[in-house]
Design an enzyme around this catalytic site. Structure first.
Site, PDB file in Angstrom:
ATOM      1  N   LYS A   1      29.206 -60.831  43.826  1.00  9.75           N
ATOM      2  CA  LYS A   1      29.312 -59.434  43.386  1.00  9.75           C
ATOM      3  C   LYS A   1      30.357 -58.707  44.224  1.00  9.75           C
ATOM      4  O   LYS A   1      31.155 -57.925  43.699  1.00  9.75           O
ATOM      5  CB  LYS A   1      27.947 -58.736  43.486  1.00  9.75           C
ATOM      6  CG  LYS A   1      26.984 -59.198  42.403  1.00  9.75           C
ATOM      7  CD  LYS A   1      25.555 -58.705  42.616  1.00  9.75           C
ATOM      8  CE  LYS A   1      24.602 -59.388  41.635  1.00  9.75           C
ATOM      9  NZ  LYS A   1      23.195 -59.106  41.904  1.00  9.75           N
TER      10      LYS A   1
ATOM     11  N   GLN B   1      18.935 -56.598  45.798  1.00  8.69           N
ATOM     12  CA  GLN B   1      18.960 -57.983  45.329  1.00  8.69           C
ATOM     13  C   GLN B   1      17.541 -58.556  45.279  1.00  8.69           C
ATOM     14  O   GLN B   1      16.802 -58.492  46.261  1.00  8.69           O
ATOM     15  CB  GLN B   1      19.861 -58.820  46.266  1.00  8.69           C
ATOM     16  CG  GLN B   1      20.045 -60.253  45.818  1.00  8.69           C
ATOM     17  CD  GLN B   1      20.762 -60.377  44.471  1.00  8.69           C
ATOM     18  OE1 GLN B   1      21.748 -59.701  44.212  1.00  8.69           O
ATOM     19  NE2 GLN B   1      20.249 -61.232  43.598  1.00  8.69           N
TER      20      GLN B   1
ATOM     21  N   ASP C   1      21.478 -51.323  37.879  1.00  7.18           N
ATOM     22  CA  ASP C   1      20.769 -52.436  37.251  1.00  7.18           C
ATOM     23  C   ASP C   1      19.950 -51.953  36.051  1.00  7.18           C
ATOM     24  O   ASP C   1      19.412 -52.762  35.302  1.00  7.18           O
ATOM     25  CB  ASP C   1      19.813 -53.107  38.265  1.00  7.18           C
ATOM     26  CG  ASP C   1      20.480 -54.271  39.002  1.00  7.18           C
ATOM     27  OD1 ASP C   1      21.408 -54.875  38.424  1.00  7.18           O
ATOM     28  OD2 ASP C   1      20.079 -54.570  40.138  1.00  7.18           O
TER      29      ASP C   1
END
Ligand code: NDP
Length: 301
Positions: free
Chosen positions: A54, A98, A127
């Protein structure tokens, strides 16, 4: 019949180039550089690889990527404090935590994942896990869309595969993939217009009876299960489009949830694993980070 391979890697790279050019325009208007903050708790090797990927993807798109590495001994309250600090930091536009959080964390009690994800400010929730963003998606007035299903929508759109009026079967009902996927394709108008929406959707799961029969009704079959190669050739209707979300390690191989060789004989098109849906997920995370930066820059909140 031999199915066409749907090249997610190529589409993702196309999207990433578009984002890089949008980021350049955003900067040219005098706005600050979009910034994604990732929180990584513990030492899980797979999570470390994901976060590094990422970071690299951010850099290539001109987005600042900041990673906050916290020890596995971090407590729930320390993690919540870190998230709040990033919520308040105007130079950070997107925040992701994460997953999975280490089971040994929070003094060995494990984290309350729901509380952690809910702590991310909805306007920085790239997200799209927050109930606010999920609610907006439900009502068809989305702001951030969850990255994996949005990547799939982009793939379908860019391959001109219409879902309108089609039978779509989604196997798997997770909050991250299956449920939002079903919801997005059932909308009247989606992020790519009415053609990649308006589907008649069946959402299947582990309690579904006669899964094979249901799968065979699908014009478009989307597998997000996490069981290696469980969708066999005989479960696929002749000429169906198959989207394989699964990423499963079997020995030294990565395989999807679909038996690829068998599906190639029946489907008209299929995403490979790797190189299918995976690259699109990161591309759409960049998209959401840029969107977050734009919304925050224009105070269009
Ligand atoms: P989850 O484990 O959260 O959900 C799995 C779903 O599959 C559940 O709804 C479960 O049903 C259902 N299921 C499990 N076994 C069966 C079965 N035998 N028959 C029918 N349904 C079944 O998984 P995720 O959605 O998070 O991930 C799914 C897969 O996608 C994984 O391989 C993951 O690695 C991959 N993934 C890939 C991404 C990418 O970028 N390509 C991103 C995210 C995930 P029930 O609800 O009844 O338990």
């Amino acid at each position: 019949m031999t199915a066409e391979r749907l090249d997610g890697k190529r589409i993702a790279s196309e999207i990433r180039e578009e984002i890089a050019s949008e980021v350049a325009k955003h900067l040219a208007l005098g706005h600050s550089q979009p910034c994604l903050a990732a929180i990584l708790v513990g030492e899980d090797p797979a999570s470390q690889v994901y976060v590094r990927n990422k970071e690299r993807a951010c850099e290539k798109a001109g987005i600042a990527g900041r990673t906050f590495r916290l020890p596995a001994t971090t407590t729930q309250s320390q993690l919540l404090t870190k998230i709040e600090e990033l919520n308040q930091d105007c130079s950070v536009h997107g925040i992701l935590v994460q997953l999975p959080l280490p089971k040994s964390g929070n003094d060995g009690k494990g984290f309350d994942e729901r509380e952690v994800l809910d702590a991310v400010a909805p306007l920085k929730d790239v997200d799209a896990f927050s109930p606010v963003n999920v609610g907006l998606l439900m009502q068809g007035r989305h702001r951030f869309l969850p990255c994996t299903p949005h990547g799939i929508v982009q793939l379908l759109h860019r391959y001109q595969i219409s879902t309108s009026g089609k039978q779509v079967v989604v196997v798997g009902r997770s909050d991250i993939v299956g449920k939002p996927m079903a919801m997005m394709l059932a909308q009247r108008d989606g992020s790519c217009g009415s053609e990649v929406a308006n589907a008649t959707v069946t959402l299947a799961h582990s309690r579904t009876e006669d899964l094979a029969k249901i799968c065979r009704t699908a014009d478009i079959l989307i597998a997000a299960v996490g069981v290696p190669e469980m969708i066999r050739g005989e479960m696929i209707r002749e000429g169906a489009v198959v989207i394989d979300v699964g990423i499963n390690r079997v020995g030294d191989r990565l395989v999807g949830d679909v038996h690829f060789e068998e599906a190639m004989q029946t489907a008209s098109a299929i995403t490979p694993v790797p190189g299918g849906v995976g690259p699109l997920t990161i591309a759409m995370l960049l998209h959401n980070t840029l969107l977050a930066a734009k919304l925050q820059a224009t105070n269009n909140l």
